[in-house]
Design a protein around this motif. Structure first.
Motif: not given
Length: 279
Positions: A206-209, A221-238, A272-279
């Motif tokens: 996943i590049s954008i979650l 339910d979402v973050i627990d199931a899918l966060y590990d699929k987010v690529s380094p540098g991918g976006f997690v938007i809440v 709010h959002y963050w990028r996985k891996g601290g980018l």
């Protein structure tokens, strides 16, 4: 000599205006004019000032030349046909999608909680504008939010709001209106507790979650199931981080359990959002 944006940007600018219903900034005046005519036909023209006062009390000052980007009362009356989101949130998903394409961050796009699909449509439009191919997973119950009888989510009562229940056929039709419905738009229908584990098993990266589940339970339910699929540098938007304490607590609890401390960036008053891996 006038200058014009590149065709891809011009297309996406127009898409953004269409999705938030700002192509017709005089819509509020038209609505008010229609109401005036109807009241006059009923011999009730004297009630117009009272009507304007009541509308202004809820939506701000009203003028015959009211613009979409000022009081915005008419957009609230007429409804936002494709998204409830602010222009800032719409721009955020556009820029996130363009960024992962530009930086070649692998993974599909996922939104969980889509309402009428406007933000998903924007992500698909970015793919079309840049001739890129990725899967877009459009995830929702398509029947509103579940009733929560106890726990931290029970006070929200979001299941009582019929405006949140938009059927999957309507969302498909909205994609079709923009010519953006194809086999790479995948609809995932059902409660997140049921659908997210299955999605985790079928998706590689996943590049954008994007999360918009409102409840603590739905967010987890979402973050627990899918966060590990987010690529380094991918976006997690809440989407509802600032709106609902329940969603915010869910994110903070997840960080604490995982030992995460990402750099959180604010989009507007709630998103709010963050990028996985601290980018």
């Amino acid at each position: 000599m006038s200058t014009h944006p590149p065709p891809a940007n011009a297309y996406l600018d127009l898409m953004g205006r269409a999705l938030i219903n700002s192509l017709h900034p005089d819509l509020g005046s038209r609505i008010l004019g229609l109401v005036r005519e109807l009241l006059a036909a009923q011999g009730r023209a004297a009630t117009v000032p009272a009507l304007e006062q009541e509308l202004a009390r809820f939506f701000g000052p009203i003028a015959d030349n009211d613009r979409f980007d000022s009081a915005q009362w008419h957009s609230k009356i007429a409804g936002e046909p494709f998204t409830m989101s602010s222009p800032e949130r719409l721009r955020n998903v556009r820029e996130a999608a363009q960024t992962v394409l530009r930086e070649a961050i692998p993974g599909d796009f996922v939104e969980t909680g889509v309402w009428r699909g406007g933000l998903c449509i924007m992500m698909k439009a970015v793919l079309a504008a840049h001739a890129a191919t990725r899967r877009l997973y459009v995830c929702d119950s398509f029947q509103g939010l579940p009733e929560i009888l106890d726990g931290v989510d029970a006070p929200l009562k979001l299941h009582e709001n019929p405006l949140l229940a938009i059927g999957v056929d309507q969302v498909r039709e909205n994609f079709s209106r923009f010519g953006l419905l194809d086999d790479d738009v995948v609809f995932i229908e059902g409660w997140f507790a049921d659908t997210m584990p299955r999605l985790r098993d079928r998706i590689d990266a996943i590049s954008i979650l994007r999360l918009d589940g409102d409840y603590y339970s739905s967010t987890r339910d979402v973050i627990d199931a899918l966060y590990d699929k987010v690529s380094p540098g991918g976006f997690v938007i809440v989407d509802d981080y600032g709106c609902y304490q329940q969603a915010r607590d869910a994110i903070h609890d997840f960080w604490r359990e995982r030992g995460l401390a990402p750099r959180l960036i604010q989009v507007d008053w709630t998103c709010h959002y963050w990028r996985k891996g601290g980018l």
